[in-house]
Design an enzyme around this catalytic site. Structure first.
Site, short mmCIF file in Angstrom:
data_model
loop_
_atom_site.label_atom_id
_atom_site.label_comp_id
_atom_site.label_asym_id
_atom_site.label_seq_id
_atom_site.Cartn_x
_atom_site.Cartn_y
_atom_site.Cartn_z
N HIS A 140 0.87 -1.20 -0.08
CA HIS A 140 0.04 -0.05 0.10
C HIS A 140 0.85 1.32 0.00
O HIS A 140 2.06 1.20 0.46
CB HIS A 140 -0.72 -0.01 1.31
CG HIS A 140 -1.78 0.98 1.45
ND1 HIS A 140 -1.62 2.35 1.72
CD2 HIS A 140 -3.11 0.91 1.36
CE1 HIS A 140 -2.76 2.93 1.74
NE2 HIS A 140 -3.80 2.20 1.43
N ASP A 217 3.28 -4.09 7.99
CA ASP A 217 2.05 -3.53 8.15
C ASP A 217 0.86 -4.44 8.19
O ASP A 217 0.52 -5.29 7.32
CB ASP A 217 1.95 -2.84 6.41
CG ASP A 217 0.66 -2.31 6.53
OD1 ASP A 217 -0.13 -2.11 6.97
OD2 ASP A 217 0.34 -1.39 5.03
N GLN A 220 -4.32 -5.09 7.37
CA GLN A 220 -5.41 -5.94 6.72
C GLN A 220 -5.05 -7.17 7.55
O GLN A 220 -5.71 -8.25 6.86
CB GLN A 220 -5.09 -6.07 5.14
CG GLN A 220 -5.34 -4.80 4.61
CD GLN A 220 -6.83 -4.34 4.22
OE1 GLN A 220 -7.79 -4.99 5.03
NE2 GLN A 220 -6.91 -2.97 3.98
N LYS A 243 -10.38 -0.13 10.81
CA LYS A 243 -10.48 -1.35 10.05
C LYS A 243 -10.89 -2.63 10.97
O LYS A 243 -10.78 -3.74 10.45
CB LYS A 243 -9.00 -1.58 9.02
CG LYS A 243 -8.82 -0.66 8.22
CD LYS A 243 -7.66 -0.99 7.30
CE LYS A 243 -7.27 -0.11 6.50
NZ LYS A 243 -7.94 0.57 5.23
N CYS A 381 -4.86 2.43 -3.56
CA CYS A 381 -3.74 3.02 -3.03
C CYS A 381 -2.30 2.01 -3.25
O CYS A 381 -1.65 1.86 -2.35
CB CYS A 381 -3.58 3.25 -1.38
SG CYS A 381 -4.81 4.81 -1.31
N1 C6P Z 1 -6.30 0.69 2.83
C1 C6P Z 1 -8.08 0.20 1.42
O1 C6P Z 1 -7.63 -0.71 0.85
P1 C6P Z 1 -4.95 4.03 7.10
O2 C6P Z 1 -5.51 4.89 5.97
O3 C6P Z 1 -3.73 4.62 7.67
O4 C6P Z 1 -6.00 3.65 7.86
O5 C6P Z 1 -4.39 2.64 6.25
C2 C6P Z 1 -3.55 2.70 5.26
C3 C6P Z 1 -3.44 1.18 4.87
C4 C6P Z 1 -2.09 0.62 4.96
N2 C6P Z 1 -1.71 -0.70 4.83
C5 C6P Z 1 -2.69 -1.17 4.08
C6 C6P Z 1 -2.48 -2.51 3.73
C7 C6P Z 1 -4.02 -0.81 3.91
O6 C6P Z 1 -4.91 -1.59 3.16
C8 C6P Z 1 -4.18 0.58 4.14
C9 C6P Z 1 -5.64 1.09 3.93
C10 C6P Z 1 -7.73 1.04 2.44
O7 C6P Z 1 -9.12 0.34 1.09
C11 C6P Z 1 -7.59 2.54 1.94
S1 C6P Z 1 -6.54 2.59 0.36
#
Ligand code: C6P
Length: 423
Positions: A140, A217, A220, A243, A381
């Site tokens: 991401h 990270d 997910q 999430k 993203c």
């Molecule tokens: N993905 C989606 O897939 P934030 O926005 O900081 O809470 O999370 C960022 C982020 C970081 N790593 C991974 C693997 C992610 O999937 C995400 C957020 C969302 O719909 C938004 S693009």
């Protein structure tokens, strides 16, 4: 297995001895019982953000109504109540990911900020020209851009590991690019596009064998299955509260204590200091050294309530349910004419990205919305991954504990209708 049987089985499924009923779970989420465009809502954008149970909403409301005051500040009843609740939320996170203690858990505003904290504090301090960062093609942007900026500033090299045709990480390449110059491996636990689950414990062993650190990270992963940061032996682990049934505005950085101790502050101001003179200062102990200013403590308390909810259901049940839904969905979605699914067929999380013929993903989502089915489209993203797949974007359905097999059927029916419409 027929869909009715699966649904019936879910309705009486038990986890750790207590009864769990999917329709009872759904009643905990008021937002789910509404109509969208004349149809009952089917919410399938859980990888972007999840819905909130009443217990989280009520916890935050009750706190605002009865216990609200700033934390770590006043020697009075309300402030000490607020401080106790905030620190209790931190302890819940310690338990949830099996951290060693509260010093390892730093609250941030989201997962992205947690990664930035590591890049700006650890990266700026410990990385030097010529050092290398290994990351992957499926990251991401949140686990890519901070390292790009750092690489530009410090003269570092980024080594991207490609994915294989089946959407899994090419471990042979990964083994080759990790060597003495590697100082960090930054890798997503689960891809938000492909659903791929990366072998992070093995990657941690490879990173440590050359003295590098690993940042995982977990945006997910931690919402969907049990994560033990000590068993994975990761140096840093990041995730977002929104999430995993929690509110927005709260994220978590887990770090090993000895590494966090050596790192300079990221943001500065109130609460992160020990003593201040007009021309210098000393830093507060962990984790407060990294929590400048008034923290998002009501959100942290809300996240604590989300963790309570997840633990009552049981993470084993959450994972098992999502796995059954995903396997069922993969099998059903495949029957839609001209539909291509991205990502592995096995060992994958509940995220399904796909395209139908040459219909633009936004058109698919708009059509599905008319049927009450909410999915996400775009590059998610993850533009380097889209380039690798030679597509501008995908349509993506992602599941959580409250989704049902009937909802998968609604998705598939709406996809068939979409295909017919655009023929
Ligand atoms: N993905 C989606 O897939 P934030 O926005 O900081 O809470 O999370 C960022 C982020 C970081 N790593 C991974 C693997 C992610 O999937 C995400 C957020 C969302 O719909 C938004 S693009």
């Amino acid at each position: 297995m027929a869909q009715e049987n699966l649904s019936a089985r879910k309705a009486v499924h038990f986890s750790s001895g207590h009864s769990i009923n999917l329709s009872a779970i759904r009643k905990d989420f008021p937002v789910l019982s509404q109509m969208i465009n004349g149809h009952p809502l089917v919410y399938l954008d859980n990888a972007a953000s999840t819905q909130k149970p009443m217990s989280v909403i009520q916890k935050m409301q009750t706190f605002y109504e009865h216990d609200y005051a700033n934390v770590h500040r006043g020697a009075y009843e309300l402030s000490s109540r607020a401080t106790d609740e905030y620190e209790e939320a931190r302890r819940k996170i310690v338990d949830f990911i099996n951290a060693a203690g509260s010093k390892n858990i730093i609250f941030t505003k989201n997962g992205s900020e947690a990664i930035n904290l590591v890049a700006y504090s650890w990266g700026r301090h410990f990385l030097n020209e010529g050092d290398e960062i290994v990351l992957t093609e499926m990251e991401h942007h949140s686990n890519l851009i901070p390292w790009q900026l750092l690489a530009e500033e410090k003269g570092l090299t980024l080594r991207p590991v490609p994915i294989r045709e089946d959407g899994t990480l090419d471990m042979e390449v990964l083994k080759k690019v990790i060597f003495s110059k590697t100082k960090l491996v930054a890798v997503t636990h689960v891809s938000n596009v492909l659903g791929t689950i990366n072998p992070v414990a093995e990657i941690a062993r490879l990173a440590h064998s050359v003295g590098a650190k690993i940042l995982v990270d977990g945006a997910q992963s931690v919402p969907h299955f049990s994560v033990d940061v000590q068993a994975l032996d990761c140096d840093f682990f990041t995730f977002s509260g929104h999430k995993m049934l929690g509110p927005t505005g709260i994220g978590v950085l887990y770090g090993k204590e000895e590494i966090l101790e050596e790192m300079p502050p990221f943001l500065s101001g109130g609460d992160m200091i020990s003593e201040v003179w007009i021309d210098h200062a000393t830093w507060n102990e962990l984790p407060y050294k990294f929590e400048a200013g008034t923290p998002p403590f009501v959100e942290a308390i809300g996240l604590g309530a989300a963790i309570d909810y997840l633990q009552t259901i049981g993470m084993d049940w959450v994972w098992e349910h999502e796995q059954e839904l995903t396997q069922y969905a993969l099998a059903q979605i495949k029957t839609v004419p001209d539909l291509e699914i991205f990502g592995p067929t096995e060992n994958r999380a509940g995220v399904i990205s796909f395209k139908i013929a040459d219909i633009h993903p936004h058109d698919v989502a708009t059509f599905l919305d008319q049927e009450g089915v909410e999915i996400r489209t775009g590059h998610h993203c993850a533009q380097p991954l889209m380039r690798r797949l030679c597509i501008p974007g995908t349509a993506r359905a992602s599941f959580y504990l409250y989704n049902t097999f009937e909802e998968v059927d609604r998705l598939v029916a709406a996809l068939n209708k979409t295909r017919e419409f655009f023929k």
